[in-house]
Scaffold this motif. Structure first.
Motif: not given
Ligand code: SF4
Lengths: 301, 230
Positions: B52-54, B61, B63-64, B66-68, B111, B135-137, B200
């Motif tokens: 899966h591409k960033q 990315e 921001f995501y 950070w949330a992850r 996760n 589900p990835s990541p 990753e």
């Protein structure tokens, strides 16, 4: 009722406010629960982060059309519930699409999401999901009975099916509230409140601490984000109905915030002091205690 | 490095019979229709994992990520002795919830897979399935020396030695067994990795899929599941 386009914008604003209110309120409630347990608890913005995280997940898989539609139906149930009852009494902006028979529609919407979820979770093909849904439906049905009876009781009492008129009849002092004019109906409805809030002791269906998490077993990423949104929206929407029917409604957002929080805390308080019921126990509980009170409420009126 | 020496190698020649519920069979439906069922084909999606591409914009990315990092959902799956060190994290003394860490009962919503100690070959199979369903990541943390080099199970005939050969590990927490504080510190380090965009593992797994599968199959004797199970 006349329709104007601006109402759509107002309605969107209402939904937006309520979702944010719900996100923060549920986190605050969790934090209170944690503090009671001697923990520090989650940050109040944790719900937002979880939401973004779930949307940001990269791989999504689907189990078919109904799998998509399940969470959508569920959210529709929540938003519909919110939009067809007046959120703020007497406000042009947040009167929403309230109309003469909205009480009946609201009763329907309470159930709509659960039914949609049943179809979606069934499609996911996971046995836990199917079992969870059937248990959930059984429990919600049993818990809704007292509410339905209470609603009949108060629509008889006020001789109307419009929530706006019911709220109007309760204005002018705390003792005009249904809580005091018809305490038995209120009691019956409170049974339904704790029963359908999906909090302990009646949350065995979706409790993430139970090994089978129930209907959402297969839901992930954006689907789960939708369901999370509904998890915060729906209790608030339902509490709004209770507030309108039994606690005199709210005439501004501050009153709204305080009252919804207080009513919500009822189910939380019940939840923190009781262990979780099994499904057949809770059904028996509602039929034994909730139902007679509801019937009594109708008879008294 | 190979886990198992010659005498313990998987015997690839002899066929192991499939478990009964996984054998192809024909079923007669109540209305008389005969249905052919091949469970391994019909019940699982066998599509190999994709890279899966960033996200296109770096700021999105970031921001995501950070949330992850601030919303780590751990799969409630305990393997070795270390599983007992995860429970205190939920209690008032350590309270991992304040860092956005929670436990989820289903791999679909998790996760982070914490392999909490030695992994017997039998459990490896379940760990692989659980990992592939997430589900990835997704991230893997190896807890305890058993996951790093076999630890005190180095000589065991039935445990794997290097977890990294079978699943892409993002972070090891050393110790036998590590204390809950070590776990918390490890999670904080994992957060830093995620925020830097270095965690990753899911993509690494997809890129080197054949290598991982070969390793997995070299120790799992009765491979009675599809190569990739969603
Ligand atoms: S590292 Fe030590 S405590 Fe952990 S699983 Fe291995 S033997 Fe047990």
């Amino acid at each position: 009722m006349s329709f104007e386009w601006i109402q759509l914008a107002y309605a969107a604003l209402t939904v937006f406010i309520v979702i944010n209110y719900g996100l923060i309120m549920t986190a605050v409630v969790q934090k209170i629960g944690a503090r009671v347990g001697g923990r520090y608890g989650i940050p109040v913005w944790q719900n937002y982060i979880d939401l973004v995280k779930n949307i940001a997940l990269r791989s999504k898989i689907s189990h078919g059309v109904m799998f998509y539609l399940g969470p959508v139906f569920r959210l529709t149930g929540g938003i519909g519930l919110l939009l067809f009852v007046p959120t703020i009494y007497g406000s042009v902006m947040h009167q929403n699409f309230a109309f003469a028979g909205d009480l009946i529609l609201a009763l329907y919407f309470v159930f709509f999401g659960t039914l949609g979820m049943a179809l979606g979770a069934g499609e996911s093909g996971h046995p836990h999901a199917a079992i969870g849904v059937s248990r959930g439906l059984a429990q919600v049905t049993a818990a809704e009975l007292p509410l339905a009876l209470a609603v009949f009781a108060i629509s008889l009492q006020y001789q109307t099916l419009s929530i706006t008129e019911i709220v109007a009849a309760q204005q002018g002092g705390i003792f005009n509230w249904t809580l005091f004019t018809n305490p038995i109906a209120t009691l019956a409805a409170m049974f339904a409140l704790v029963g359908t809030m999906m909090r302990a002791p009646f949350d065995v269906v979706v409790a993430p601490q139970e090994i089978p998490i129930g209907p959402p077993t297969e839901y992930h990423s954006a689907y789960l984000a939708l369901m999370q949104t509904n998890r915060v929206l729906f209790p608030v929407a339902k509490t709004v109905i209770y507030m309108n029917l039994f606690f005199g409604g709210a005439s501004n957002w501050a009153e709204f915030a305080v009252k919804v929080f207080a009513i919500y805390m009822v189910s939380v308080l019940v939840g923190v002091v009781h262990p979780r019921f099994r499904v057949e126990q809770s059904i028996r509980f509602f039929l034994k205690w909730g139902l007679p009170v509801g019937i009594l409420a109708i008879l008294v009126v | 490095m190979k886990d198992i020496d010659k005498s313990f190698r998987k015997d690839t020649e002899t066929e192991f019979p499939l478990r009964e519920e996984l054998r192809p069979r024909s079923v007669t439906a109540p209305d008389g229709q005969v249905i052919e069922i091949d469970p391994l084909q019909d019940y699982f999606c066998q599509e190999p994992p994709k890279v899966h591409k960033q996200s296109y914009f770096k700021i999105v990315e970031d921001f995501y990520n950070w949330a992850r990092a601030h919303s780590l959902w751990i799969l409630g799956f305990g393997t070795g002795c270390g599983a007992i060190e995860m429970r205190p994290l939920m209690t008032p003394r350590f309270d991992a919830y304040r860092y956005g860490i929670q436990w989820r009962p289903t791999p679909r919503q998790a996760n982070l897979l914490v392999i909490s100690g030695y992994l017997s070959v039998k459990t490896l199979k379940r760990a692989i399935r659980a990992y592939e369903q997430m589900p990835s990541p997704k991230y893997v943390v190896g807890l305890g020396s058993c996951t790093i080099n076999g630890g005190m199970y180095w000589d065991s005939y039935n445990t794997i030695k290097r977890l990294d050969d079978y699943l892409p590990v993002d972070l090891y927490i050393a110790g036998c067994m590590p204390r809950p504080e070590a776990l918390l510190a490890g999670f904080m380090d994992l957060k830093k990795l995620i925020r830097k965009g270095k965690a990753e593992g899911a993509n690494k797994y997809a890129e080197n899929f054949d290598w991982y599968k070969a390793n997995q199959k070299s120790v799992i004797k009765d491979w009675d599941m599809p190569d990739y199970n969603w």
